[in-house]
Design a protein around this motif. Structure first.
Motif, short mmCIF file in Angstrom:
data_model
loop_
_atom_site.label_atom_id
_atom_site.label_comp_id
_atom_site.label_asym_id
_atom_site.label_seq_id
_atom_site.Cartn_x
_atom_site.Cartn_y
_atom_site.Cartn_z
N LEU A 140 -10.56 120.55 -52.20
CA LEU A 140 -10.23 119.29 -51.53
C LEU A 140 -9.80 118.25 -52.55
CD1 LEU A 140 -10.23 117.45 -48.99
CD2 LEU A 140 -12.65 116.99 -49.45
N ASP A 141 -10.48 118.20 -53.68
CA ASP A 141 -10.13 117.24 -54.74
C ASP A 141 -8.87 117.64 -55.48
OD1 ASP A 141 -12.35 115.69 -54.17
OD2 ASP A 141 -13.61 116.66 -55.68
N GLU A 142 -8.70 118.93 -55.75
CA GLU A 142 -7.62 119.38 -56.63
C GLU A 142 -6.39 119.88 -55.89
OE1 GLU A 142 -8.96 122.06 -59.61
OE2 GLU A 142 -10.45 120.66 -60.41
N GLY A 143 -6.46 120.09 -54.58
CA GLY A 143 -5.33 120.59 -53.83
C GLY A 143 -5.23 122.11 -53.89
N VAL A 144 -4.37 122.66 -53.03
CA VAL A 144 -4.24 124.12 -52.94
C VAL A 144 -3.73 124.70 -54.26
CG1 VAL A 144 -3.02 126.00 -51.80
CG2 VAL A 144 -3.91 124.10 -50.44
N PHE A 145 -2.58 124.20 -54.73
CA PHE A 145 -2.02 124.71 -55.98
C PHE A 145 -2.87 124.29 -57.18
CE2 PHE A 145 2.49 124.75 -54.00
CZ PHE A 145 2.20 125.97 -53.40
N GLY A 146 -3.34 123.04 -57.17
CA GLY A 146 -4.14 122.55 -58.28
C GLY A 146 -5.44 123.31 -58.41
N GLY A 147 -6.12 123.55 -57.28
CA GLY A 147 -7.37 124.29 -57.32
C GLY A 147 -7.18 125.74 -57.73
N THR A 148 -6.11 126.35 -57.20
CA THR A 148 -5.82 127.74 -57.57
C THR A 148 -5.49 127.85 -59.06
OG1 THR A 148 -4.95 128.16 -55.34
CG2 THR A 148 -4.39 129.75 -57.07
N LEU A 149 -4.71 126.88 -59.56
CA LEU A 149 -4.38 126.88 -60.99
C LEU A 149 -5.64 126.69 -61.83
CD1 LEU A 149 -2.30 126.85 -63.29
CD2 LEU A 149 -2.04 124.38 -62.91
N ALA A 150 -6.52 125.78 -61.41
CA ALA A 150 -7.76 125.55 -62.15
C ALA A 150 -8.65 126.79 -62.13
CB ALA A 150 -8.51 124.35 -61.56
N MET A 151 -8.77 127.43 -60.98
CA MET A 151 -9.58 128.65 -60.88
C MET A 151 -9.00 129.76 -61.77
SD MET A 151 -12.24 128.73 -58.59
CE MET A 151 -12.21 130.30 -57.72
N THR A 152 -7.67 129.89 -61.75
CA THR A 152 -7.01 130.91 -62.55
C THR A 152 -7.21 130.65 -64.03
OG1 THR A 152 -5.33 131.19 -60.82
CG2 THR A 152 -4.82 132.09 -63.01
N THR A 153 -7.01 129.42 -64.45
CA THR A 153 -7.16 129.05 -65.86
C THR A 153 -8.58 129.29 -66.34
OG1 THR A 153 -5.42 127.37 -65.65
CG2 THR A 153 -6.91 127.20 -67.54
N CYS A 154 -9.54 128.81 -65.56
CA CYS A 154 -10.94 128.94 -65.97
C CYS A 154 -11.37 130.41 -65.98
CB CYS A 154 -11.83 128.15 -65.02
SG CYS A 154 -13.54 128.04 -65.57
N GLY A 155 -11.02 131.15 -64.94
CA GLY A 155 -11.40 132.56 -64.89
C GLY A 155 -10.77 133.36 -66.01
N LEU A 156 -9.49 133.10 -66.28
CA LEU A 156 -8.80 133.83 -67.34
C LEU A 156 -9.40 133.53 -68.71
CD1 LEU A 156 -6.44 135.64 -68.23
CD2 LEU A 156 -5.01 133.57 -68.34
N LEU A 157 -9.60 132.24 -69.01
CA LEU A 157 -10.14 131.87 -70.32
C LEU A 157 -11.59 132.33 -70.47
CD1 LEU A 157 -8.67 128.29 -70.89
CD2 LEU A 157 -7.85 130.48 -71.76
N ALA A 158 -12.36 132.27 -69.40
CA ALA A 158 -13.75 132.76 -69.47
C ALA A 158 -13.77 134.25 -69.79
CB ALA A 158 -14.48 132.48 -68.16
N ALA A 159 -12.87 135.01 -69.14
CA ALA A 159 -12.80 136.45 -69.40
C ALA A 159 -12.38 136.71 -70.84
CB ALA A 159 -11.82 137.11 -68.43
N ILE A 160 -11.38 135.97 -71.31
CA ILE A 160 -10.89 136.16 -72.69
C ILE A 160 -11.98 135.87 -73.70
CG2 ILE A 160 -9.34 135.18 -74.42
CD1 ILE A 160 -7.25 134.86 -72.20
#
Length: 497
Positions: free
Chosen positions: A107-127
Protein backbone atom coordinates in the motif's frame (compact mmCIF):
# COMPACT_ATOMS: atom_id res chain seq x y z
CA UNK A 1 34.34 -8.17 36.69
CA UNK A 2 30.59 -8.46 37.00
CA UNK A 3 30.09 -5.82 34.29
CA UNK A 4 32.40 -7.63 31.88
CA UNK A 5 30.59 -10.90 32.53
CA UNK A 6 27.29 -9.16 31.94
CA UNK A 7 28.41 -7.58 28.64
CA UNK A 8 29.73 -10.92 27.46
CA UNK A 9 26.50 -12.55 28.52
CA UNK A 10 24.45 -10.06 26.51
CA UNK A 11 26.59 -10.81 23.48
CA UNK A 12 26.15 -14.54 23.91
CA UNK A 13 22.42 -14.18 24.31
CA UNK A 14 22.35 -12.42 20.96
CA UNK A 15 23.15 -15.46 18.88
CA UNK A 16 21.62 -18.09 21.11
CA UNK A 17 18.25 -16.51 21.74
CA UNK A 18 17.58 -15.13 18.26
CA UNK A 19 14.75 -16.49 16.23
CA UNK A 20 12.60 -15.46 13.39
CA UNK A 21 9.31 -14.14 14.63
CA UNK A 22 7.77 -15.61 11.53
CA UNK A 23 8.93 -19.17 11.85
CA UNK A 24 8.41 -21.10 15.02
CA UNK A 25 11.16 -23.40 13.95
CA UNK A 26 12.14 -27.02 13.67
CA UNK A 27 11.03 -30.06 15.58
CA UNK A 28 12.21 -29.88 19.19
CA UNK A 29 14.45 -32.86 19.99
CA UNK A 30 15.76 -33.99 23.36
CA UNK A 31 19.50 -33.70 23.29
CA UNK A 32 21.62 -34.35 26.36
CA UNK A 33 24.91 -33.12 24.94
CA UNK A 34 26.34 -29.64 25.32
CA UNK A 35 25.37 -26.84 23.01
CA UNK A 36 27.76 -25.66 20.34
CA UNK A 37 27.51 -21.89 20.32
CA UNK A 38 29.47 -18.70 20.36
CA UNK A 39 29.97 -19.22 24.06
CA UNK A 40 33.07 -21.12 22.98
CA UNK A 41 34.65 -17.80 22.15
CA UNK A 42 34.78 -17.10 25.87
CA UNK A 43 35.30 -20.72 26.96
CA UNK A 44 31.82 -20.69 28.42
CA UNK A 45 30.50 -24.16 29.17
CA UNK A 46 26.78 -24.52 28.86
CA UNK A 47 24.93 -27.52 30.21
CA UNK A 48 21.35 -28.36 29.40
CA UNK A 49 18.92 -30.65 31.07
CA UNK A 50 17.81 -33.72 29.15
CA UNK A 51 14.52 -32.11 28.27
CA UNK A 52 16.04 -28.91 26.91
CA UNK A 53 16.60 -28.61 23.16
CA UNK A 54 19.90 -27.72 21.59
CA UNK A 55 18.81 -24.35 20.28
CA UNK A 56 20.93 -21.87 18.40
CA UNK A 57 19.08 -18.90 17.06
CA UNK A 58 15.79 -20.56 17.84
CA UNK A 59 16.52 -23.37 15.41
CA UNK A 60 17.02 -26.94 16.54
CA UNK A 61 20.35 -28.41 15.51
CA UNK A 62 20.37 -32.16 14.96
CA UNK A 63 23.66 -32.76 16.77
CA UNK A 64 25.59 -30.75 19.33
CA UNK A 65 29.17 -31.15 20.40
CA UNK A 66 31.42 -29.87 23.18
CA UNK A 67 33.67 -27.08 21.95
CA UNK A 68 36.85 -26.26 23.80
CA UNK A 69 38.18 -22.76 24.25
CA UNK A 70 41.08 -23.46 21.93
CA UNK A 71 38.77 -24.50 19.12
CA UNK A 72 37.29 -21.00 18.90
CA UNK A 73 34.04 -22.32 17.46
CA UNK A 74 35.70 -23.96 14.48
CA UNK A 75 35.19 -27.62 15.34
CA UNK A 76 34.10 -29.74 12.39
CA UNK A 77 30.37 -30.17 12.24
CA UNK A 78 28.87 -33.46 11.11
CA UNK A 79 25.49 -32.62 9.65
CA UNK A 80 22.62 -34.77 8.48
CA UNK A 81 20.40 -32.39 6.53
CA UNK A 82 19.89 -32.71 2.80
CA UNK A 83 19.61 -29.79 0.42
CA UNK A 84 15.81 -30.09 0.38
CA UNK A 85 15.61 -30.21 4.18
CA UNK A 86 17.84 -27.14 4.47
CA UNK A 87 15.71 -25.25 1.93
CA UNK A 88 12.56 -26.16 3.87
CA UNK A 89 14.02 -24.92 7.15
CA UNK A 90 15.24 -21.72 5.54
CA UNK A 91 11.73 -21.20 4.21
CA UNK A 92 10.35 -21.61 7.73
CA UNK A 93 12.79 -19.00 8.99
CA UNK A 94 11.69 -16.51 6.35
CA UNK A 95 7.95 -16.98 6.03
CA UNK A 96 5.61 -16.47 8.94
CA UNK A 97 3.52 -13.95 10.83
CA UNK A 98 5.46 -11.07 9.26
CA UNK A 99 3.80 -11.94 5.96
CA UNK A 100 0.58 -10.39 7.27
CA UNK A 101 2.26 -6.96 7.29
CA UNK A 102 3.25 -7.10 3.60
CA UNK A 103 -0.08 -5.93 2.09
CA UNK A 104 0.33 -2.65 3.97
CA UNK A 105 3.91 -2.41 2.69
CA UNK A 106 2.59 -2.65 -0.87
CA UNK A 107 0.00 0.00 0.00
CA UNK A 108 2.86 2.38 0.82
CA UNK A 109 5.19 1.37 -2.00
CA UNK A 110 2.74 0.58 -4.82
CA UNK A 111 2.46 -2.53 -6.98
CA UNK A 112 5.67 -2.01 -8.96
CA UNK A 113 7.49 -0.33 -6.08
CA UNK A 114 6.64 -3.09 -3.62
CA UNK A 115 7.50 -5.84 -6.09
CA UNK A 116 10.82 -4.13 -6.86
CA UNK A 117 11.58 -3.77 -3.15
CA UNK A 118 10.70 -7.42 -2.47
CA UNK A 119 12.84 -8.55 -5.41
CA UNK A 120 15.80 -6.41 -4.39
CA UNK A 121 15.68 -7.46 -0.75
CA UNK A 122 15.15 -11.14 -1.49
CA UNK A 123 17.91 -11.23 -4.10
CA UNK A 124 20.47 -9.41 -1.94
CA UNK A 125 19.57 -11.46 1.13
CA UNK A 126 20.12 -14.66 -0.86
CA UNK A 127 23.42 -13.37 -2.27
CA UNK A 128 24.76 -12.40 1.15
CA UNK A 129 23.63 -15.65 2.79
CA UNK A 130 25.54 -17.51 0.10
CA UNK A 131 28.47 -15.14 0.58
CA UNK A 132 28.61 -15.96 4.29
CA UNK A 133 28.95 -19.66 3.54
CA UNK A 134 31.66 -19.05 0.93
CA UNK A 135 33.54 -16.89 3.39
CA UNK A 136 33.53 -19.72 5.92
CA UNK A 137 35.52 -21.90 3.57
CA UNK A 138 37.73 -19.04 2.39
CA UNK A 139 38.83 -18.21 5.93
CA UNK A 140 39.22 -21.91 6.59
CA UNK A 141 41.76 -22.20 3.78
CA UNK A 142 43.55 -18.99 4.78
CA UNK A 143 43.84 -19.89 8.47
CA UNK A 144 44.20 -23.64 7.85
CA UNK A 145 41.38 -24.40 10.31
CA UNK A 146 37.91 -25.87 10.10
CA UNK A 147 35.17 -23.49 8.85
CA UNK A 148 33.77 -21.35 11.68
CA UNK A 149 30.39 -22.45 12.99
CA UNK A 150 29.00 -19.09 14.12
CA UNK A 151 28.56 -15.65 12.61
CA UNK A 152 30.60 -14.06 15.38
CA UNK A 153 33.48 -16.52 14.96
CA UNK A 154 33.55 -15.84 11.22
CA UNK A 155 33.51 -12.08 11.79
CA UNK A 156 36.31 -12.28 14.36
CA UNK A 157 38.52 -14.32 12.01
CA UNK A 158 37.80 -12.06 9.03
CA UNK A 159 37.46 -8.56 10.50
CA UNK A 160 38.84 -8.76 14.04
CA UNK A 161 37.53 -8.70 17.57
CA UNK A 162 36.07 -5.19 17.51
CA UNK A 163 33.77 -5.89 14.59
CA UNK A 164 32.80 -9.27 16.04
CA UNK A 165 31.63 -7.46 19.20
CA UNK A 166 29.55 -5.17 16.98
CA UNK A 167 27.97 -8.25 15.40
CA UNK A 168 27.22 -9.51 18.92
CA UNK A 169 25.44 -6.27 19.74
CA UNK A 170 23.51 -6.12 16.49
CA UNK A 171 22.36 -9.70 16.84
CA UNK A 172 21.21 -8.94 20.38
CA UNK A 173 19.26 -5.97 19.04
CA UNK A 174 17.69 -8.19 16.39
CA UNK A 175 16.90 -10.84 18.97
CA UNK A 176 15.13 -8.51 21.38
CA UNK A 177 13.46 -6.65 18.54
CA UNK A 178 12.07 -9.76 16.90
CA UNK A 179 10.70 -10.99 20.21
CA UNK A 180 9.14 -7.60 20.87
CA UNK A 181 7.13 -8.01 17.66
CA UNK A 182 5.53 -11.08 19.24
CA UNK A 183 4.16 -8.81 21.94
CA UNK A 184 2.98 -6.21 19.40
CA UNK A 185 1.30 -8.82 17.19
CA UNK A 186 -0.60 -10.36 20.09
CA UNK A 187 -1.53 -6.95 21.49
CA UNK A 188 -2.88 -5.59 18.21
CA UNK A 189 -4.78 -8.76 17.37
CA UNK A 190 -6.45 -9.16 20.75
CA UNK A 191 -7.26 -5.44 20.94
CA UNK A 192 -9.12 -5.64 17.61
CA UNK A 193 -11.07 -8.67 18.85
CA UNK A 194 -11.81 -7.02 22.17
CA UNK A 195 -13.18 -3.86 20.54
CA UNK A 196 -15.54 -5.68 18.14
CA UNK A 197 -19.04 -5.40 19.59
CA UNK A 198 -20.74 -6.72 16.45
CA UNK A 199 -19.31 -10.22 16.22
CA UNK A 200 -19.57 -11.05 19.93
CA UNK A 201 -16.36 -13.05 19.68
CA UNK A 202 -15.06 -14.80 22.77
CA UNK A 203 -12.38 -12.18 23.50
CA UNK A 204 -14.95 -9.37 23.50
CA UNK A 205 -17.27 -11.40 25.71
CA UNK A 206 -14.56 -12.07 28.29
CA UNK A 207 -12.64 -8.77 28.12
CA UNK A 208 -14.57 -6.08 26.24
CA UNK A 209 -12.91 -2.90 25.00
CA UNK A 210 -9.43 -3.55 26.40
CA UNK A 211 -6.89 -1.32 24.65
CA UNK A 212 -3.75 -2.48 22.86
CA UNK A 213 -1.24 -1.38 25.51
CA UNK A 214 -3.10 -3.26 28.19
CA UNK A 215 -3.06 -6.40 26.07
CA UNK A 216 0.68 -5.96 25.53
CA UNK A 217 1.19 -5.72 29.29
CA UNK A 218 -0.89 -8.87 29.73
CA UNK A 219 1.15 -10.59 27.00
CA UNK A 220 4.45 -9.69 28.65
CA UNK A 221 3.08 -10.90 31.97
CA UNK A 222 2.02 -14.17 30.33
CA UNK A 223 5.29 -14.98 28.59
CA UNK A 224 7.31 -14.19 31.71
CA UNK A 225 6.29 -17.25 33.77
CA UNK A 226 6.41 -19.39 30.61
CA UNK A 227 10.01 -18.25 30.12
CA UNK A 228 10.88 -19.51 33.61
CA UNK A 229 9.97 -23.10 32.74
CA UNK A 230 13.06 -25.33 32.69
CA UNK A 231 11.61 -28.32 30.81
CA UNK A 232 11.26 -27.28 27.18
CA UNK A 233 9.88 -30.61 26.06
CA UNK A 234 6.45 -29.16 26.88
CA UNK A 235 6.87 -26.67 24.04
CA UNK A 236 7.64 -29.25 21.36
CA UNK A 237 4.19 -28.81 19.83
CA UNK A 238 4.96 -25.22 18.78
CA UNK A 239 6.70 -26.36 15.58
CA UNK A 240 3.59 -27.96 14.06
CA UNK A 241 1.34 -25.30 15.62
CA UNK A 242 3.35 -22.47 14.09
CA UNK A 243 3.34 -23.87 10.56
CA UNK A 244 -0.38 -24.65 10.79
CA UNK A 245 -1.25 -21.21 12.16
CA UNK A 246 0.72 -19.22 9.58
CA UNK A 247 -0.28 -21.25 6.52
CA UNK A 248 -3.83 -21.39 7.77
CA UNK A 249 -3.84 -17.64 8.27
CA UNK A 250 -2.59 -16.94 4.74
CA UNK A 251 -5.04 -19.37 3.14
CA UNK A 252 -7.98 -18.14 5.22
CA UNK A 253 -7.25 -14.50 4.43
CA UNK A 254 -7.27 -15.22 0.70
CA UNK A 255 -10.40 -17.38 0.81
CA UNK A 256 -12.21 -14.79 2.94
CA UNK A 257 -11.40 -12.01 0.49
CA UNK A 258 -12.43 -14.04 -2.55
CA UNK A 259 -15.73 -15.36 -1.21
CA UNK A 260 -16.83 -13.07 1.64
CA UNK A 261 -15.39 -9.54 1.75
CA UNK A 262 -15.30 -8.15 -0.87
CA UNK A 263 -16.32 -11.57 -2.24
CA UNK A 264 -16.06 -10.72 -5.94
CA UNK A 265 -14.09 -13.82 -6.93
CA UNK A 266 -10.47 -14.48 -7.76
CA UNK A 267 -10.56 -13.08 -11.31
CA UNK A 268 -12.05 -9.79 -10.17
CA UNK A 269 -9.41 -9.60 -7.45
CA UNK A 270 -6.61 -10.16 -9.95
CA UNK A 271 -8.01 -7.56 -12.35
CA UNK A 272 -8.30 -5.09 -9.48
CA UNK A 273 -4.52 -5.19 -9.08
CA UNK A 274 -4.17 -3.14 -12.28
CA UNK A 275 -6.19 -0.34 -10.70
CA UNK A 276 -3.91 0.00 -7.67
CA UNK A 277 -1.20 2.60 -7.20
CA UNK A 278 1.90 1.46 -9.08
CA UNK A 279 4.60 3.57 -7.37
CA UNK A 280 4.91 5.26 -3.96
CA UNK A 281 3.90 8.89 -3.54
CA UNK A 282 7.26 9.55 -1.88
CA UNK A 283 10.13 7.19 -2.62
CA UNK A 284 12.10 8.41 0.40
CA UNK A 285 9.22 7.92 2.84
CA UNK A 286 8.28 4.54 1.38
CA UNK A 287 11.87 3.32 1.47
CA UNK A 288 12.47 4.46 5.03
CA UNK A 289 9.00 3.60 6.26
CA UNK A 290 8.49 0.10 4.95
CA UNK A 291 11.60 -1.45 3.37
CA UNK A 292 12.75 -2.57 6.80
CA UNK A 293 9.62 -4.72 7.10
CA UNK A 294 10.68 -6.61 3.97
CA UNK A 295 14.20 -6.96 5.36
CA UNK A 296 12.62 -8.25 8.56
CA UNK A 297 11.16 -11.03 6.45
CA UNK A 298 14.10 -12.00 4.22
CA UNK A 299 17.24 -10.99 6.12
CA UNK A 300 17.67 -14.06 8.31
CA UNK A 301 21.44 -14.21 7.73
CA UNK A 302 22.10 -14.31 11.47
CA UNK A 303 19.92 -17.43 11.78
CA UNK A 304 21.54 -19.47 9.02
CA UNK A 305 24.56 -20.95 10.82
CA UNK A 306 22.57 -23.68 12.61
CA UNK A 307 21.20 -24.70 9.21
CA UNK A 308 24.66 -24.62 7.62
CA UNK A 309 26.15 -26.62 10.49
CA UNK A 310 23.52 -29.31 10.19
CA UNK A 311 23.92 -29.92 6.45
CA UNK A 312 25.68 -32.97 5.00
CA UNK A 313 27.50 -30.94 2.35
CA UNK A 314 27.05 -27.25 3.04
CA UNK A 315 29.86 -26.14 0.71
CA UNK A 316 28.09 -27.50 -2.38
CA UNK A 317 24.41 -27.58 -1.41
CA UNK A 318 23.79 -24.49 0.71
CA UNK A 319 23.70 -21.95 -2.14
CA UNK A 320 21.07 -23.96 -4.00
CA UNK A 321 19.02 -24.37 -0.84
CA UNK A 322 19.05 -20.61 -0.27
CA UNK A 323 18.03 -19.84 -3.86
CA UNK A 324 15.14 -22.32 -3.75
CA UNK A 325 13.84 -21.12 -0.38
CA UNK A 326 14.00 -17.42 -1.21
CA UNK A 327 12.40 -17.91 -4.64
CA UNK A 328 9.42 -19.85 -3.30
CA UNK A 329 8.84 -17.49 -0.38
CA UNK A 330 9.15 -14.49 -2.72
CA UNK A 331 6.41 -15.82 -5.00
CA UNK A 332 4.07 -16.73 -2.14
CA UNK A 333 4.43 -13.38 -0.38
CA UNK A 334 4.21 -11.16 -3.46
CA UNK A 335 1.05 -12.93 -4.63
CA UNK A 336 -0.44 -12.82 -1.12
CA UNK A 337 0.36 -9.13 -0.63
CA UNK A 338 -0.99 -8.02 -4.02
CA UNK A 339 -4.22 -9.99 -3.80
CA UNK A 340 -4.90 -8.79 -0.26
CA UNK A 341 -4.23 -5.20 -1.31
CA UNK A 342 -6.65 -5.63 -4.20
CA UNK A 343 -9.29 -6.71 -1.67
CA UNK A 344 -9.01 -3.78 0.72
CA UNK A 345 -7.17 -0.98 -1.11
CA UNK A 346 -6.57 2.10 1.03
CA UNK A 347 -8.30 0.40 3.97
CA UNK A 348 -5.56 -2.24 4.27
CA UNK A 349 -4.50 -2.43 7.92
CA UNK A 350 -1.02 -2.64 9.45
CA UNK A 351 -1.74 -6.37 9.90
CA UNK A 352 -4.13 -7.53 7.19
CA UNK A 353 -5.79 -9.91 9.66
CA UNK A 354 -7.49 -6.84 11.12
CA UNK A 355 -9.40 -6.43 7.83
CA UNK A 356 -11.14 -9.75 8.43
CA UNK A 357 -14.28 -9.87 10.55
CA UNK A 358 -14.28 -11.64 13.89
CA UNK A 359 -16.73 -14.45 13.37
CA UNK A 360 -16.28 -17.73 15.24
CA UNK A 361 -13.84 -19.33 12.79
CA UNK A 362 -11.83 -16.24 11.97
CA UNK A 363 -11.51 -15.20 15.59
CA UNK A 364 -10.40 -18.75 16.42
CA UNK A 365 -7.68 -18.46 13.77
CA UNK A 366 -6.45 -15.15 15.16
CA UNK A 367 -6.40 -16.54 18.68
CA UNK A 368 -4.48 -19.58 17.41
CA UNK A 369 -1.80 -17.31 15.96
CA UNK A 370 -1.55 -15.46 19.26
CA UNK A 371 -1.29 -18.69 21.25
CA UNK A 372 1.43 -19.89 18.91
CA UNK A 373 3.51 -16.75 19.54
CA UNK A 374 2.97 -16.97 23.30
CA UNK A 375 4.41 -20.47 23.41
CA UNK A 376 7.14 -19.68 20.87
CA UNK A 377 8.47 -16.88 23.09
CA UNK A 378 10.04 -19.15 25.77
CA UNK A 379 11.55 -21.43 23.11
CA UNK A 380 13.23 -18.44 21.48
CA UNK A 381 14.63 -17.30 24.83
CA UNK A 382 15.53 -20.73 26.22
CA UNK A 383 19.18 -21.11 25.29
CA UNK A 384 19.88 -17.40 25.63
CA UNK A 385 18.52 -17.37 29.13
CA UNK A 386 20.68 -20.38 30.03
CA UNK A 387 23.81 -18.69 28.67
CA UNK A 388 22.95 -15.46 30.46
CA UNK A 389 22.47 -17.30 33.75
CA UNK A 390 25.73 -19.23 33.41
CA UNK A 391 27.65 -16.08 32.51
CA UNK A 392 26.28 -13.91 35.32
CA UNK A 393 25.65 -16.46 38.06
CA UNK A 394 28.49 -18.83 37.21
CA UNK A 395 28.42 -22.35 35.85
CA UNK A 396 28.94 -24.25 39.08
CA UNK A 397 26.43 -22.67 41.40
CA UNK A 398 25.83 -25.06 44.26
CA UNK A 399 22.15 -25.80 44.74
CA UNK A 400 22.05 -26.28 48.49
CA UNK A 401 19.18 -25.29 50.72
CA UNK A 402 20.78 -21.98 51.70
CA UNK A 403 21.22 -20.46 48.27
CA UNK A 404 18.47 -22.24 46.32
CA UNK A 405 16.01 -19.42 46.97
CA UNK A 406 18.59 -16.77 46.06
CA UNK A 407 19.44 -18.63 42.85
CA UNK A 408 15.78 -18.87 41.87
CA UNK A 409 15.28 -15.15 42.49
CA UNK A 410 18.37 -14.27 40.45
CA UNK A 411 17.15 -16.37 37.54
CA UNK A 412 13.73 -14.76 37.77
CA UNK A 413 15.31 -11.30 37.70
CA UNK A 414 17.39 -12.11 34.62
CA UNK A 415 14.34 -13.39 32.77
CA UNK A 416 12.29 -10.38 33.89
CA UNK A 417 14.93 -8.03 32.50
CA UNK A 418 14.84 -9.74 29.11
CA UNK A 419 11.04 -9.77 28.89
CA UNK A 420 10.87 -6.17 30.14
CA UNK A 421 13.26 -5.04 27.44
CA UNK A 422 11.08 -6.69 24.79
CA UNK A 423 8.01 -4.95 26.19
CA UNK A 424 9.81 -1.60 26.10
CA UNK A 425 10.71 -2.09 22.44
CA UNK A 426 7.12 -3.03 21.66
CA UNK A 427 6.01 0.46 22.73
CA UNK A 428 7.80 2.11 19.81
CA UNK A 429 4.71 1.66 17.63
CA UNK A 430 2.62 -0.88 15.76
CA UNK A 431 3.83 -4.15 14.31
CA UNK A 432 4.92 -2.51 11.05
CA UNK A 433 6.92 0.19 12.84
CA UNK A 434 8.77 -2.20 15.13
CA UNK A 435 9.38 -4.73 12.34
CA UNK A 436 10.62 -1.95 10.05
CA UNK A 437 13.10 -0.71 12.65
CA UNK A 438 14.38 -4.16 13.58
CA UNK A 439 14.60 -5.31 9.98
CA UNK A 440 16.18 -2.17 8.62
CA UNK A 441 18.63 -1.36 11.40
CA UNK A 442 19.79 -4.63 12.95
CA UNK A 443 18.96 -7.26 10.38
CA UNK A 444 19.83 -4.94 7.50
CA UNK A 445 23.32 -4.36 8.88
CA UNK A 446 23.89 -8.06 9.48
CA UNK A 447 22.67 -8.91 5.98
CA UNK A 448 23.80 -6.05 3.73
CA UNK A 449 26.89 -4.54 5.38
CA UNK A 450 28.78 -7.22 7.31
CA UNK A 451 28.85 -10.03 4.67
CA UNK A 452 30.34 -7.91 1.85
CA UNK A 453 32.87 -6.46 4.32
CA UNK A 454 33.92 -9.99 5.24
CA UNK A 455 34.23 -11.05 1.61
CA UNK A 456 36.32 -8.01 0.64
CA UNK A 457 38.64 -8.49 3.60
CA UNK A 458 39.17 -12.18 2.89
CA UNK A 459 39.69 -11.66 -0.83
CA UNK A 460 42.43 -9.14 -0.09
CA UNK A 461 44.09 -11.46 2.40
CA UNK A 462 44.00 -14.34 -0.06
CA UNK A 463 45.44 -12.20 -2.85
CA UNK A 464 42.46 -12.88 -5.10
CA UNK A 465 40.98 -9.39 -4.94
CA UNK A 466 40.40 -7.13 -7.91
CA UNK A 467 38.42 -3.99 -8.62
CA UNK A 468 35.91 -5.96 -10.67
CA UNK A 469 35.32 -8.37 -7.77
CA UNK A 470 35.07 -5.67 -5.13
CA UNK A 471 32.66 -3.33 -6.92
CA UNK A 472 29.58 -5.58 -6.37
CA UNK A 473 30.49 -5.97 -2.69
CA UNK A 474 30.87 -2.24 -2.22
CA UNK A 475 27.54 -1.71 -3.99
CA UNK A 476 25.74 -4.11 -1.63
CA UNK A 477 27.41 -2.51 1.39
CA UNK A 478 26.44 0.97 0.22
CA UNK A 479 22.87 -0.16 -0.25
CA UNK A 480 22.92 -1.52 3.30
CA UNK A 481 24.13 1.82 4.65
CA UNK A 482 21.27 3.55 2.80
CA UNK A 483 18.73 1.13 4.29
CA UNK A 484 20.02 1.62 7.84
CA UNK A 485 20.16 5.42 7.48
CA UNK A 486 16.70 5.72 5.90
CA UNK A 487 14.96 3.43 8.38
CA UNK A 488 16.61 5.08 11.39
CA UNK A 489 15.72 8.57 10.14
CA UNK A 490 12.13 7.61 9.38
CA UNK A 491 11.63 5.95 12.76
CA UNK A 492 13.04 8.95 14.63
CA UNK A 493 10.90 11.27 12.51
CA UNK A 494 7.76 9.28 13.26
CA UNK A 495 8.58 9.09 16.96
CA UNK A 496 9.08 12.86 17.23
CA UNK A 497 5.94 13.68 15.24
Amino acid sequence: SIMLRYMRALSLVAVASTSSAFAPGWQVARINKQIRSTAALYATKIDFDDDEPCVVGGNIVQSCEVVSADDQSTTRTTGTQSKLSAATNLGKCICGAGSFALPHVFLDEGVFGGTLAMTTCGLLAAITMQSINRSRYTVSRIENVEPPTSYVALTEMALGGSVSKLVFGLTLAASLGVCSTYIVFVGQTLASLSADEVSNNIVHLIAPNVDEKTWEIITAGTVYPLSLIRNYGVFAFTSALGVTAVLGGIATTLVYGVFVDPGLGIFEALSAVTELKMWPDSIADAFGGSFGTIAYLFCVNFLTFPIINSMKNAEEDYSGAVSSAVAVIWVVNVVFALICLSFYGDSTQDLVLQNLDNGPYLSALKILLCIDLLFTFPVVFSSGRQILENSILGEDVEKDDENETSLALSRAAITAGAVGTCFGLSQLGGFGTVANLVGGLAQGTLAFIVPPSIEVSLSRRSGENSVAKEIPQWAVGSFGVAVVAAVTYFTLKESIS
